[in-house]
Design a protein around this motif. Sequence first.
Motif, PDB file in Angstrom:
ATOM      1  N   ALA A  86       2.962 -63.722  99.306  1.00 33.66           N
ATOM      2  CA  ALA A  86       3.660 -64.991  99.324  1.00 33.66           C
ATOM      3  C   ALA A  86       3.242 -66.061  98.415  1.00 33.66           C
ATOM      4  CB  ALA A  86       3.453 -65.556 100.792  1.00 33.66           C
ATOM      5  N   TYR A  87       4.162 -66.593  97.554  1.00 29.84           N
ATOM      6  CA  TYR A  87       3.844 -67.736  96.702  1.00 29.84           C
ATOM      7  C   TYR A  87       4.530 -69.183  97.273  1.00 29.84           C
ATOM      8  CZ  TYR A  87       2.267 -64.349  93.528  1.00 29.84           C
ATOM      9  OH  TYR A  87       1.630 -63.245  93.062  1.00 29.84           O
ATOM     10  N   ARG A  88       3.889 -70.096  96.767  1.00 29.40           N
ATOM     11  CA  ARG A  88       4.644 -71.540  96.749  1.00 29.40           C
ATOM     12  C   ARG A  88       4.820 -72.037  95.626  1.00 29.40           C
ATOM     13  NH1 ARG A  88       1.545 -75.936  99.744  1.00 29.40           N
ATOM     14  NH2 ARG A  88       0.382 -76.216  97.441  1.00 29.40           N
ATOM     15  N   TRP A  89       5.805 -72.318  95.079  1.00 29.66           N
ATOM     16  CA  TRP A  89       6.326 -73.132  93.704  1.00 29.66           C
ATOM     17  C   TRP A  89       6.574 -74.659  94.121  1.00 29.66           C
ATOM     18  CZ3 TRP A  89      10.669 -75.204  91.103  1.00 29.66           C
ATOM     19  CH2 TRP A  89      10.435 -75.315  89.871  1.00 29.66           C
ATOM     20  N   ARG A  90       5.641 -75.555  93.490  1.00 29.34           N
ATOM     21  CA  ARG A  90       5.858 -77.015  93.627  1.00 29.34           C
ATOM     22  C   ARG A  90       5.520 -77.460  92.347  1.00 29.34           C
ATOM     23  NH1 ARG A  90       1.951 -79.838  98.267  1.00 29.34           N
ATOM     24  NH2 ARG A  90       3.809 -78.972  99.825  1.00 29.34           N
ATOM     25  N   ASP A  91       6.527 -78.370  92.102  1.00 30.46           N
ATOM     26  CA  ASP A  91       6.272 -79.355  90.924  1.00 30.46           C
ATOM     27  C   ASP A  91       5.905 -78.475  89.693  1.00 30.46           C
ATOM     28  OD1 ASP A  91       6.878 -81.733  92.230  1.00 30.46           O
ATOM     29  OD2 ASP A  91       4.826 -81.809  92.754  1.00 30.46           O
ATOM     30  N   GLY A  92       6.742 -77.289  89.465  1.00 31.75           N
ATOM     31  CA  GLY A  92       6.174 -76.401  88.348  1.00 31.75           C
ATOM     32  C   GLY A  92       5.114 -75.525  88.315  1.00 31.75           C
ATOM     33  N   ALA A  93       4.379 -75.615  89.566  1.00 34.93           N
ATOM     34  CA  ALA A  93       3.114 -75.076  89.645  1.00 34.93           C
ATOM     35  C   ALA A  93       3.209 -73.957  90.808  1.00 34.93           C
ATOM     36  CB  ALA A  93       1.976 -75.734  89.968  1.00 34.93           C
ATOM     37  N   LEU A  94       2.590 -72.627  90.239  1.00 31.23           N
ATOM     38  CA  LEU A  94       2.921 -71.497  91.252  1.00 31.23           C
ATOM     39  C   LEU A  94       1.439 -71.430  91.948  1.00 31.23           C
ATOM     40  CD1 LEU A  94       4.929 -69.277  92.167  1.00 31.23           C
ATOM     41  CD2 LEU A  94       3.819 -67.908  90.518  1.00 31.23           C
ATOM     42  N   ARG A  95       1.392 -71.054  93.203  1.00 35.29           N
ATOM     43  CA  ARG A  95       0.109 -70.975  94.037  1.00 35.29           C
ATOM     44  C   ARG A  95       0.362 -69.624  94.900  1.00 35.29           C
ATOM     45  NH1 ARG A  95      -2.538 -74.388  98.921  1.00 35.29           N
ATOM     46  NH2 ARG A  95      -4.214 -72.909  99.373  1.00 35.29           N
ATOM     47  N   GLN A  96      -0.560 -68.607  94.749  1.00 28.61           N
ATOM     48  CA  GLN A  96      -0.355 -67.545  95.696  1.00 28.61           C
ATOM     49  C   GLN A  96      -1.080 -67.945  97.116  1.00 28.61           C
ATOM     50  OE1 GLN A  96      -1.939 -63.758  94.105  1.00 28.61           O
ATOM     51  NE2 GLN A  96      -2.087 -62.879  96.247  1.00 28.61           N
ATOM     52  N   LEU A  97      -0.277 -67.743  98.074  1.00 26.22           N
ATOM     53  CA  LEU A  97      -0.510 -68.215  99.430  1.00 26.22           C
ATOM     54  C   LEU A  97      -1.397 -67.175 100.289  1.00 26.22           C
ATOM     55  CD1 LEU A  97       2.902 -69.789 100.226  1.00 26.22           C
ATOM     56  CD2 LEU A  97       0.671 -70.979  99.733  1.00 26.22           C
ATOM     57  N   SER A  98      -0.944 -65.769  99.957  1.00 27.16           N
ATOM     58  CA  SER A  98      -1.377 -64.663 100.508  1.00 27.16           C
ATOM     59  C   SER A  98      -2.801 -64.111  99.901  1.00 27.16           C
ATOM     60  CB  SER A  98      -0.397 -63.502 100.686  1.00 27.16           C
ATOM     61  OG  SER A  98       0.138 -63.181  99.479  1.00 27.16           O
ATOM     62  N   THR A  99      -3.467 -63.319 100.393  1.00 26.08           N
ATOM     63  CA  THR A  99      -4.476 -62.679  99.705  1.00 26.08           C
ATOM     64  C   THR A  99      -4.338 -61.126 100.048  1.00 26.08           C
ATOM     65  OG1 THR A  99      -6.193 -64.523 100.303  1.00 26.08           O
ATOM     66  CG2 THR A  99      -7.087 -62.202  99.806  1.00 26.08           C
ATOM     67  N   ASP A 100      -4.216 -60.394  98.964  1.00 32.36           N
ATOM     68  CA  ASP A 100      -4.196 -58.989  98.996  1.00 32.36           C
ATOM     69  C   ASP A 100      -5.363 -58.341  99.911  1.00 32.36           C
ATOM     70  OD1 ASP A 100      -2.033 -59.172  97.295  1.00 32.36           O
ATOM     71  OD2 ASP A 100      -2.861 -58.602  95.574  1.00 32.36           O
ATOM     72  N   HIS A 101      -4.876 -57.366 100.535  1.00 27.79           N
ATOM     73  CA  HIS A 101      -5.729 -56.396 101.573  1.00 27.79           C
ATOM     74  C   HIS A 101      -5.748 -55.084 100.726  1.00 27.79           C
ATOM     75  CE1 HIS A 101      -4.417 -59.389 105.022  1.00 27.79           C
ATOM     76  NE2 HIS A 101      -5.486 -59.522 104.638  1.00 27.79           N
ATOM     77  N   THR A 102      -6.416 -55.252  99.366  1.00 29.70           N
ATOM     78  CA  THR A 102      -6.671 -53.902  98.828  1.00 29.70           C
ATOM     79  C   THR A 102      -8.124 -53.862  98.358  1.00 29.70           C
ATOM     80  OG1 THR A 102      -6.144 -55.217  96.733  1.00 29.70           O
ATOM     81  CG2 THR A 102      -4.221 -54.222  97.796  1.00 29.70           C
ATOM     82  N   TYR A 103      -8.275 -52.340  97.879  1.00 25.04           N
ATOM     83  CA  TYR A 103      -9.423 -52.282  97.497  1.00 25.04           C
ATOM     84  C   TYR A 103      -9.940 -52.868  96.115  1.00 25.04           C
ATOM     85  CZ  TYR A 103     -13.649 -49.348  95.519  1.00 25.04           C
ATOM     86  OH  TYR A 103     -14.813 -49.011  94.900  1.00 25.04           O
ATOM     87  N   VAL A 104      -9.042 -53.214  95.266  1.00 21.05           N
ATOM     88  CA  VAL A 104      -9.255 -54.007  94.174  1.00 21.05           C
ATOM     89  C   VAL A 104      -9.518 -55.358  94.254  1.00 21.05           C
ATOM     90  CG1 VAL A 104      -8.356 -54.588  91.886  1.00 21.05           C
ATOM     91  CG2 VAL A 104      -8.233 -52.064  92.523  1.00 21.05           C
ATOM     92  N   GLN A 105      -8.818 -55.991  95.297  1.00 19.19           N
ATOM     93  CA  GLN A 105      -9.081 -57.405  95.620  1.00 19.19           C
ATOM     94  C   GLN A 105     -10.612 -57.550  96.187  1.00 19.19           C
ATOM     95  OE1 GLN A 105      -7.047 -59.982  95.080  1.00 19.19           O
ATOM     96  NE2 GLN A 105      -8.894 -61.075  95.643  1.00 19.19           N
ATOM     97  N   HIS A 106     -10.980 -56.570  96.825  1.00 17.84           N
ATOM     98  CA  HIS A 106     -12.308 -56.533  97.465  1.00 17.84           C
ATOM     99  C   HIS A 106     -13.129 -56.500  96.336  1.00 17.84           C
ATOM    100  CE1 HIS A 106     -15.893 -55.215  99.453  1.00 17.84           C
ATOM    101  NE2 HIS A 106     -15.980 -54.378  98.979  1.00 17.84           N
ATOM    102  N   LEU A 107     -13.093 -55.769  95.324  1.00 16.20           N
ATOM    103  CA  LEU A 107     -13.749 -55.650  93.973  1.00 16.20           C
ATOM    104  C   LEU A 107     -14.023 -57.256  93.241  1.00 16.20           C
ATOM    105  CD1 LEU A 107     -13.073 -52.319  92.664  1.00 16.20           C
ATOM    106  CD2 LEU A 107     -14.853 -52.765  93.947  1.00 16.20           C
TER     107      LEU A 107
END
Length: 267
Positions: free
Chosen positions: A117-138
Motif C-alpha cells: 500500500a502506498y500514499r501519494w500526496r503532493d507529488g511524493a510517494l510513501r510506502q505505508l505497508s512493510t513487506d513480511h519477507t525474508y529479504v525485508q528482514h535482512l
Amino acid sequence: MLRFSGAGVSDVGRVRPHNEDAGFVGPYVALVADGVGGAAAGEVASATAAYAVSATALAHFLEPPELVLTEAADAARAAVRYGVQRDLDRLGMATTLTVLVCDGSRVVLGHVGDSRAYRWRDGALRQLSTDHTYVQHLVDTGQITREAAARHPWRNVVLRSVDGDPEGPGLDLVPVPTRPGDRLLLCSDGLTDLVDEARISQVLQLSDPLSAAAVLTQSALVAGGRDNITCIVLDVVEGPLVVGDGQLLGALVDVANVVDAAAVRLR
C-alpha cells in the motif's frame, strides 16, 4: 465524510497460466490479495480471503476500522482453513492481504505479506505497508541495503500470510492519515517487482484512477509481466454517504474460486 473513489485492474501477466491475484474496490473498503499454493489453490486462497474480508467490511459498514479489520482477518483465516479441509490437495495454500478500510473519517490499513500500500500526496510517494519477507528482514537487521534487496534472489520469500502462519500475529494495523486529494495505491508484487517507485509516482499523476491503474499494469507487462499484476488506485474524496457493492478483480470474479465457510455453517 471521507470515502474512496477509484478503480482497479488485474492482469494474468505474460508468464503465469492463470491469475492468482484477487481484488475488491468499494467506497469504504478496498483490498488486494495475492495467493500461493499448488493445485489451483492460489486463486482459491486469494479469492476466498478477498470475499471474506469484503463481505465482513460491508456487513460492518462505517464501524471502527480496527474492529472491522480484526473481524475480517479472522473470517479470512477461517475460510482459507476450511478451504483446505474441503480439499487436502490445497494443503499449504495461503495469500497475502493488503486492505484499506474507511469509516467516513479515518482510514486504517490491514496488511500481511508482500503486496503493498502506498500514499501519494503532493507529488511524493510513501510506502505505508512493510513487506513480511525474508529479504525485508535482512534490510531491517542491517544485513543488506534496500538497493540490494530489490535484486536479491529470495526477495519473494514471504514470512507471514493468510493462513500460512496459523499461529502468527495476524494483520498489521496501521492508521493512515488521509485528507481529500490524497491518492492511495494497493498492488501485488507483480507491479513492484518490475516497476520502480519513480515510475509509480509518475503514473499516479494521471487524473483518472482507472487510467493510472491501467498504465501501471501496462508498465509491468512491458517490463516482462512475469507475475500476475493487480493495481488499485483510490482517490480520497469528501462528500455525502454513498452505497455500493464494489468492483471485483482477478480470481474473485469467478465464484468457483470462493470457499464461503460462513455459508456452509448456516446450512
